[in-house]
Scaffold this motif. Structure first.
Motif: not given
Length: 209
Positions: A124-125, A180, A122
Protein backbone atom coordinates in the motif's frame (compact mmCIF):
# COMPACT_ATOMS: atom_id res chain seq x y z
CA UNK A 1 13.70 30.25 -6.28
CA UNK A 2 16.13 30.81 -3.37
CA UNK A 3 15.62 27.23 -2.19
CA UNK A 4 17.38 26.03 -5.36
CA UNK A 5 20.44 28.27 -5.08
CA UNK A 6 23.42 26.00 -4.35
CA UNK A 7 27.07 26.98 -4.71
CA UNK A 8 28.11 23.71 -6.31
CA UNK A 9 26.56 20.62 -7.86
CA UNK A 10 27.97 18.66 -4.91
CA UNK A 11 25.94 20.85 -2.53
CA UNK A 12 22.82 20.16 -4.58
CA UNK A 13 23.48 16.40 -4.59
CA UNK A 14 24.04 16.43 -0.84
CA UNK A 15 20.73 18.24 -0.28
CA UNK A 16 18.96 15.57 -2.37
CA UNK A 17 20.75 12.76 -0.45
CA UNK A 18 22.23 11.28 -3.63
CA UNK A 19 25.75 10.82 -4.99
CA UNK A 20 27.21 13.76 -6.91
CA UNK A 21 28.14 11.46 -9.80
CA UNK A 22 24.56 10.21 -10.09
CA UNK A 23 23.24 13.76 -10.21
CA UNK A 24 25.83 14.67 -12.84
CA UNK A 25 24.76 11.71 -15.00
CA UNK A 26 21.13 12.74 -14.74
CA UNK A 27 21.79 16.40 -15.56
CA UNK A 28 23.90 15.41 -18.59
CA UNK A 29 21.30 12.80 -19.64
CA UNK A 30 24.06 10.20 -19.81
CA UNK A 31 23.06 7.22 -21.93
CA UNK A 32 19.60 8.70 -22.35
CA UNK A 33 19.03 8.72 -18.58
CA UNK A 34 16.11 10.90 -17.51
CA UNK A 35 15.41 12.35 -14.09
CA UNK A 36 14.70 9.41 -11.78
CA UNK A 37 11.46 9.20 -9.84
CA UNK A 38 13.37 9.39 -6.54
CA UNK A 39 15.00 12.68 -7.56
CA UNK A 40 11.68 14.02 -8.86
CA UNK A 41 10.02 13.15 -5.55
CA UNK A 42 12.68 14.93 -3.51
CA UNK A 43 12.75 17.99 -5.76
CA UNK A 44 8.97 18.24 -5.59
CA UNK A 45 8.62 17.68 -1.86
CA UNK A 46 11.71 19.52 -0.60
CA UNK A 47 11.92 22.37 -3.12
CA UNK A 48 8.41 22.67 -4.64
CA UNK A 49 9.69 21.91 -8.14
CA UNK A 50 6.91 21.35 -10.69
CA UNK A 51 7.18 17.73 -11.91
CA UNK A 52 5.57 18.59 -15.28
CA UNK A 53 8.14 21.33 -15.85
CA UNK A 54 10.94 18.97 -14.81
CA UNK A 55 9.99 16.21 -17.25
CA UNK A 56 7.89 17.89 -19.93
CA UNK A 57 8.90 21.55 -19.76
CA UNK A 58 5.27 22.52 -19.06
CA UNK A 59 4.26 25.28 -16.64
CA UNK A 60 6.31 27.16 -14.07
CA UNK A 61 9.47 25.54 -12.66
CA UNK A 62 8.59 26.35 -9.04
CA UNK A 63 5.16 25.75 -7.57
CA UNK A 64 3.53 28.02 -5.04
CA UNK A 65 4.75 27.35 -1.51
CA UNK A 66 3.48 24.09 -0.13
CA UNK A 67 0.46 24.79 2.06
CA UNK A 68 1.34 21.90 4.37
CA UNK A 69 4.91 22.89 5.11
CA UNK A 70 5.35 25.58 7.73
CA UNK A 71 8.29 27.61 8.98
CA UNK A 72 6.74 27.71 12.46
CA UNK A 73 6.90 25.21 15.33
CA UNK A 74 3.44 23.89 14.49
CA UNK A 75 3.26 20.46 12.91
CA UNK A 76 5.02 17.09 12.77
CA UNK A 77 8.72 16.67 11.85
CA UNK A 78 9.62 15.19 8.46
CA UNK A 79 12.82 13.11 8.29
CA UNK A 80 14.26 12.41 4.85
CA UNK A 81 15.71 9.06 5.87
CA UNK A 82 14.84 5.43 5.14
CA UNK A 83 13.21 3.33 7.85
CA UNK A 84 16.06 0.88 7.26
CA UNK A 85 18.66 3.43 8.33
CA UNK A 86 20.11 2.68 11.78
CA UNK A 87 20.20 6.42 12.57
CA UNK A 88 16.43 6.74 12.46
CA UNK A 89 15.71 5.90 16.09
CA UNK A 90 18.09 8.63 17.25
CA UNK A 91 16.64 11.16 14.81
CA UNK A 92 13.08 10.58 15.97
CA UNK A 93 13.91 11.99 19.39
CA UNK A 94 15.80 14.98 17.99
CA UNK A 95 13.26 17.25 16.32
CA UNK A 96 16.05 19.70 15.53
CA UNK A 97 17.40 17.19 12.99
CA UNK A 98 14.16 17.21 11.00
CA UNK A 99 14.07 18.66 7.48
CA UNK A 100 11.05 20.77 8.47
CA UNK A 101 7.61 20.51 10.07
CA UNK A 102 4.49 19.44 8.19
CA UNK A 103 1.24 20.94 9.43
CA UNK A 104 -1.58 18.64 8.34
CA UNK A 105 -4.24 18.52 11.03
CA UNK A 106 -5.48 14.91 10.53
CA UNK A 107 -1.98 13.64 11.36
CA UNK A 108 -0.79 16.29 13.82
CA UNK A 109 -0.93 13.74 16.65
CA UNK A 110 1.76 11.68 14.92
CA UNK A 111 5.43 11.39 15.85
CA UNK A 112 6.98 11.86 12.41
CA UNK A 113 6.66 11.72 8.63
CA UNK A 114 8.99 9.30 6.85
CA UNK A 115 9.59 8.54 3.15
CA UNK A 116 9.31 5.01 1.80
CA UNK A 117 12.41 3.93 -0.14
CA UNK A 118 12.81 0.73 -2.15
CA UNK A 119 10.43 -2.24 -2.25
CA UNK A 120 7.96 -2.07 0.61
CA UNK A 121 6.80 -5.26 2.30
CA UNK A 122 3.49 -3.47 2.64
CA UNK A 123 2.55 -2.64 -0.98
CA UNK A 124 0.00 0.00 0.00
CA UNK A 125 2.99 2.27 0.59
CA UNK A 126 5.10 2.62 -2.54
CA UNK A 127 8.59 4.01 -2.94
CA UNK A 128 8.56 7.80 -2.85
CA UNK A 129 5.42 8.08 -0.74
CA UNK A 130 5.46 9.67 2.70
CA UNK A 131 3.92 7.95 5.71
CA UNK A 132 2.72 9.46 8.99
CA UNK A 133 3.72 7.34 12.00
CA UNK A 134 2.85 7.47 15.70
CA UNK A 135 5.06 5.99 18.41
CA UNK A 136 3.71 3.05 20.43
CA UNK A 137 4.67 2.96 24.11
CA UNK A 138 2.65 -0.07 25.25
CA UNK A 139 3.29 -3.20 23.18
CA UNK A 140 0.43 -4.97 24.98
CA UNK A 141 -2.17 -2.65 23.45
CA UNK A 142 -1.97 -2.99 19.67
CA UNK A 143 -4.37 -3.02 16.73
CA UNK A 144 -4.06 -6.51 15.29
CA UNK A 145 -3.62 -6.70 11.54
CA UNK A 146 -2.63 -3.05 11.19
CA UNK A 147 0.61 -1.86 9.57
CA UNK A 148 3.45 -0.81 11.86
CA UNK A 149 7.04 0.28 11.44
CA UNK A 150 8.84 -2.24 13.64
CA UNK A 151 12.43 -1.95 14.89
CA UNK A 152 14.16 -4.67 16.89
CA UNK A 153 17.51 -5.17 18.59
CA UNK A 154 20.56 -7.12 17.42
CA UNK A 155 19.26 -10.33 19.02
CA UNK A 156 16.54 -10.38 16.34
CA UNK A 157 18.81 -9.18 13.52
CA UNK A 158 17.91 -5.50 13.86
CA UNK A 159 14.65 -5.66 11.93
CA UNK A 160 13.47 -2.33 10.50
CA UNK A 161 10.48 -2.86 8.33
CA UNK A 162 6.80 -2.15 7.65
CA UNK A 163 4.83 -5.20 8.80
CA UNK A 164 1.31 -6.19 9.71
CA UNK A 165 1.27 -7.10 13.41
CA UNK A 166 -0.75 -10.09 14.59
CA UNK A 167 -1.45 -11.64 17.99
CA UNK A 168 0.67 -14.62 19.08
CA UNK A 169 -0.61 -17.32 21.44
CA UNK A 170 2.27 -16.42 23.74
CA UNK A 171 1.46 -12.92 25.10
CA UNK A 172 5.18 -12.16 25.28
CA UNK A 173 5.53 -12.48 21.50
CA UNK A 174 4.18 -10.87 18.33
CA UNK A 175 3.75 -12.14 14.78
CA UNK A 176 5.10 -9.87 12.05
CA UNK A 177 3.61 -10.56 8.64
CA UNK A 178 4.10 -8.96 5.25
CA UNK A 179 1.06 -8.26 3.11
CA UNK A 180 3.27 -8.21 0.01
CA UNK A 181 3.05 -11.62 -1.74
CA UNK A 182 6.69 -11.25 -2.79
CA UNK A 183 7.75 -11.56 0.85
CA UNK A 184 6.36 -14.77 2.33
CA UNK A 185 6.43 -16.18 5.83
CA UNK A 186 5.86 -14.88 9.34
CA UNK A 187 8.45 -13.55 11.72
CA UNK A 188 7.90 -14.12 15.44
CA UNK A 189 9.62 -11.73 17.83
CA UNK A 190 9.54 -11.29 21.58
CA UNK A 191 8.21 -7.96 22.76
CA UNK A 192 11.34 -7.45 24.86
CA UNK A 193 13.41 -7.38 21.64
CA UNK A 194 11.39 -4.54 20.11
CA UNK A 195 13.26 -1.26 20.49
CA UNK A 196 10.66 0.95 18.75
CA UNK A 197 7.28 0.54 17.12
CA UNK A 198 5.17 3.05 15.21
CA UNK A 199 1.67 2.58 13.90
CA UNK A 200 1.19 3.98 10.39
CA UNK A 201 -1.72 6.42 10.58
CA UNK A 202 -1.73 7.13 6.85
CA UNK A 203 0.23 8.82 4.10
CA UNK A 204 0.52 12.18 2.42
CA UNK A 205 -0.42 11.78 -1.22
CA UNK A 206 1.07 14.05 -3.85
CA UNK A 207 -2.23 15.77 -4.54
CA UNK A 208 -2.24 17.04 -0.94
CA UNK A 209 1.17 18.63 -1.23
Amino acid sequence: MDKLHFKTQNDFAEALKIKAGSLSDVLRSKDGMGVSNAIKDRLEFLYDVNREWLTEGIGEPILKKNLLVRDTKEGVPYYDISINDSRLEDLLIKEGEAEYLVNYKPFNDCTAYLPVFGDSMYPRYASGEIIAVKAITNFDVLQWGEAYVVMTDAATNGIRSIKNVHEHQDPKKLILRSSNPNFRGDTVVEKKNITSMFIIKGKITRNLI
